[in-house]
Write a protein that holds these residues in place. Structure first.
Motif, PDB file in Angstrom:
ATOM      1  N   SER A  57       0.733  -0.958  -0.206  1.00 31.55           N
ATOM      2  CA  SER A  57       0.160   0.025   0.094  1.00 31.55           C
ATOM      3  C   SER A  57       0.851   1.432  -0.048  1.00 31.55           C
ATOM      4  O   SER A  57       1.822   1.332   0.824  1.00 31.55           O
ATOM      5  N   ALA A  60      -0.278   4.401   0.846  1.00 30.95           N
ATOM      6  CA  ALA A  60      -1.496   5.258   1.244  1.00 30.95           C
ATOM      7  C   ALA A  60      -0.907   5.250   2.841  1.00 30.95           C
ATOM      8  O   ALA A  60      -0.665   4.423   3.539  1.00 30.95           O
ATOM      9  N   LEU A  61      -0.892   6.604   3.460  1.00 24.88           N
ATOM     10  CA  LEU A  61      -0.870   6.739   4.609  1.00 24.88           C
ATOM     11  C   LEU A  61      -2.111   6.143   5.491  1.00 24.88           C
ATOM     12  O   LEU A  61      -3.337   6.579   5.171  1.00 24.88           O
ATOM     13  N   PRO A  62      -1.791   5.554   6.563  1.00 26.04           N
ATOM     14  CA  PRO A  62      -3.060   5.232   7.526  1.00 26.04           C
ATOM     15  C   PRO A  62      -3.708   6.274   8.271  1.00 26.04           C
ATOM     16  O   PRO A  62      -2.851   7.345   8.461  1.00 26.04           O
ATOM     17  N   SER A  83      -1.997   0.134  -9.250  1.00 33.50           N
ATOM     18  CA  SER A  83      -3.286  -0.001  -9.315  1.00 33.50           C
ATOM     19  C   SER A  83      -3.636   1.182  -8.393  1.00 33.50           C
ATOM     20  O   SER A  83      -3.584   1.105  -7.214  1.00 33.50           O
ATOM     21  N   ASN A 132      -5.585   4.540  -2.387  1.00 37.37           N
ATOM     22  CA  ASN A 132      -4.833   3.886  -1.693  1.00 37.37           C
ATOM     23  C   ASN A 132      -4.054   2.961  -2.927  1.00 37.37           C
ATOM     24  O   ASN A 132      -4.382   1.673  -3.181  1.00 37.37           O
ATOM     25  N   GLN A 187      -1.785   0.847  -4.861  1.00 37.80           N
ATOM     26  CA  GLN A 187      -1.367  -0.506  -4.680  1.00 37.80           C
ATOM     27  C   GLN A 187      -0.138  -0.840  -5.831  1.00 37.80           C
ATOM     28  O   GLN A 187      -0.467  -0.774  -6.868  1.00 37.80           O
TER      29      GLN A 187
END
Lengths: 292, 292, 292, 292
Positions: B45, B47-49, B272, B287, B289
């Motif tokens: 991932s 993306a930052l959580p 993606s 997010n 991938q």
């Protein structure tokens, strides 16, 4: 009401701390199997498109019709060279493709998977266990599309059983293996129509998913509203999601997928689900990608 | 103020109706190149959580600290066996990984890509052209990771140029081709620190992206705040996004990616991006991938 | 476009820091005059009732119709013995009785009352001058009800002038004095009807309000939509609110007031306006009380 | 758990359909008594001022500190001559002056006043009975200010009893009659301080309010958090609001009122409460006005 001892159940199978449920079935081997389905990089979205409603319905925007799953506010940025906005999303909405977290359902005895009191887990500050956190980074596995509507929508009130799934496997010459995601087309939408009762997933179908080791369910339909006359109405949410800890993608868009699968003559693909990486939710909007 | 004629520009390149910008560079051939990068189905991932803030700060939830990009409201569902919630998302937030739509930026002459008046395009009811709609179904291409921080974070106020990118290509033995997405690590976060001016993308770097045919930029850093002393400050948003119509992913998380790339000795992957499929936004949480 | 020098104007009348506008006309003497109207404590609400729309339109609440000015979210409180909710309010909505702040309108030259750049005053963090702050603690004055619809609604597209107000004064045997609030009934609602153009306030009527010293305007109608063919369309918002700095209550409910005034044979009363005490807004919902 | 038969109780007193509770005590005679208190039209606000937090905490607005009861969004209006905004209000917030509706509290047996199942009354679409609807048009009665902090704040953890009220009556030479609103100053705020336990209302004080016929309670303090060691902790919400059906105004601002009362030597006034006229809420922000 005593829990039915004969219902399939995964509580305890992966320990007292588990938050993944049937996603535990997605092993490295399953991911490698998924990877082998990727050939030309064609991707199909399994999400319904959403036109947001403006939250503002006053003199500066058109009055809104029926509410969308998403409301948008265009912001005053204070600078003439940039635009910005906010969105408010209803996580469980029948016209929004979304992933149900395990704690979306509570057992009649007040517990959530894998055996914790809902009063501790479900708080005003979010879900503390079994929420969106365990799949926030993304899910990748092999997807298998079983098209129950290849010859047209299922009949009204049709009870979907293992036999329907196996017939589709036969037609498509595929076999769903442990860890795969099951993607189903019924040819219906999740918006109830009082004139035409929906088809829906039966307990028999859930038992089959359990036996096969389905990791994740995606469908244009799931549980029927109103419920089917069944031994266990609402089995997809009340048995698969709750007892088996199998995450569900409600309101999956499968029309384009059906077209592409038929065109390619292939019903398996790499499935990638990458929600906004937000923790602690009961559900989250997703845009599952089938990659061929 | 006259537009600088010597700046790179794609307005008109793909016609007067275009909403894709540099995503037009992602051809079937590019997608097939991306597909060939998939081997074992390992996904990372980018993306930052996000830990959402409870919108309710009264007697039933803890008082909130600094606002998260996401606010959550746990709902009264009226039935004891199900939970549900709402989220409100700030689309452009420095701690949220999000994709900037082309109409996020407006030219000084009041126009948005590819030459429409912002007053017509940007309305209280959303963005009518060049918003999130053209990439709502998802983006798939090859990603190339150029790790500018392999030996530690870039120096404070470092002006990132083409030379930095080409040095990384040399170290990693990769070459960014037309249609690829560029993923950059600087070793910084987008939260401004008054004590330590950020590094940032220069116009020189943007010209290089244009020449190479970058379809999409993702980075832990982009434009520096405060701006670099540069021939064209804010070049990533004001030239790449606005003039080149190159979508940007702000606040990309690249730490785990760097670890995995170094471990595998591979810096290319299938990328993606599948945002919630919402139309008409100026930006949208994503997010991304990276699939190996 | 040059400002029309002959329009009535209060910019500068109460100094460069003023935020009260015509509320400055409410002196201790005016308040005492208001107090003398109170006899038996009968109160009439001048606000339209609002049924909020549930923000949640998913499986747990009915799908919403056209948006209300107010959206409500019922909260999960986490304890079985208490309920709670959130509301989101559109401050300027034609079906919500609300007070317009002075900075709700900006002059063509980009200034807000009493001569400040809107770019400094109107920020993403709220209105810094001339917002809801100066009347957040409440407004009390004498109200005078001029019923222009005593014999039925005004004709479609009727241009309301000083003559209409003076005729009503004559019928009711009242005289509007400096500092009084003017409450007007036209017999129309603010929802536009394409078939029947609204009546509306003309510049002539605004000049009369200025000469009489009206401190505050409340009406079931104000500016006509579509605009009247007038020397200065939209005069209530563009001249009274903007040039005169006279706060307006849009969408006032006057039906019950008309009944009570006719029954009592009294057209003056103590008027109390006590909005939620929130600072920095461009407008605020109010429930004006006429006390007899 | 059986309900305590000896607690004061008004369930059934005004019939099975009642939604007004102790507001039924406000007769025409009480209103006339209130009217007689109005002399010079001086008004004092009993609401805490609220600085809203910008909902947007991204690049265009300052990062927010602890959440305010109100969040504001400045809107893109699409026209350069008008501004607008939205607010989201947490109805039950310890720094917001708000009126608790009768259905804000539920009995341990699952019923709300005057004897209906909470499962029917409290729905995701709002409160169907005993919500904000019955007082949305406004409340007017006589207010009596009992200043328990005339000589300084009450001691920490002080249990407020009937004796405190009667002592204040004696000092102020007033007597609270049936239908009056009781306004109390303790010299504390509702924000808990772990170091200094709050004073609070005891059951003894509630019994006194019941005997005297208080229609409405307003105070800077109410129930202590943490609860007092009392025969019935939380008596204001659990007995006065729930059993007696006496609406409460939480977080009342009484500092200016105390100053004015002392200055005038008068402790009675006309009290007007006019919330935004919104139906179906569990609570609503108010700005009570004391008019002298």
């Amino acid at each position: 009401m005593p829990e039915n001892k004969t219902l399939p159940d995964n509580w305890g199978r992966w320990g007292a701390e588990d938050e993944l449920g049937t996603l535990n079935l997605i092993t490295d081997e399953v991911r490698a199997r998924a990877a082998r389905e990727v050939r030309d990089g064609r991707a199909v979205s399994l999400a319904l498109p959403i036109d947001p409603t403006p939250a503002l319905s006053g003199p500066f925007a058109p009055a809104a019709g029926p509410l969308s799953p998403v409301q948008q506010v265009m912001l005053h940025t204070g600078i003439p060279v940039a635009t910005a906005d906010l969105v408010t999303i209803t996580n469980h909405h029948p016209r929004s493709t979304h992933l149900d977290a395990l704690s979306h359902q509570i057992r009649e005895d007040g517990q959530v998977y894998p055996g914790r009191p809902a009063t501790e887990v479900v708080t005003p500050a979010g879900v503390q266990h079994g929420g969106s956190t365990p799949f926030a980074a993304g899910i990748l596995t092999r997807g298998v599309f079983l098209d129950l509507a290849a010859d047209g929508p299922l009949p009204s009130a049709h009870p979907i059983t293992a036999a329907d799934f196996e017939a589709a496997e036969g037609r498509e010459n595929v076999r769903l293996e442990s860890g795969d995601a099951l993607v189903v087309r019924c040819g219906w939408s999740m918006t109830p129509d009082p004139e035409r009762p929906m088809p829906g997933i039966t307990l028999d179908a859930v038992r089959w998913m359990h036996e096969r080791g389905v990791s994740l369910y995606l469908g244009d339909m799931g549980d029927a509203h109103p419920p089917l006359e069944d031994e266990h109405p609402g089995a997809l949410h009340r048995v698969a999601l709750l007892n088996l800890a199998m995450p569900l993608v409600d309101a999956t868009a499968v029309g384009e997928l059906a077209t592409v699968c038929a065109e390619l003559g292939r019903y398996c693909f790499l499935l990638s689900i990458a929600p906004p990486r937000i923790h602690g939710l009961t559900g989250v909007p997703v845009n599952p990608q089938a990659v061929f």
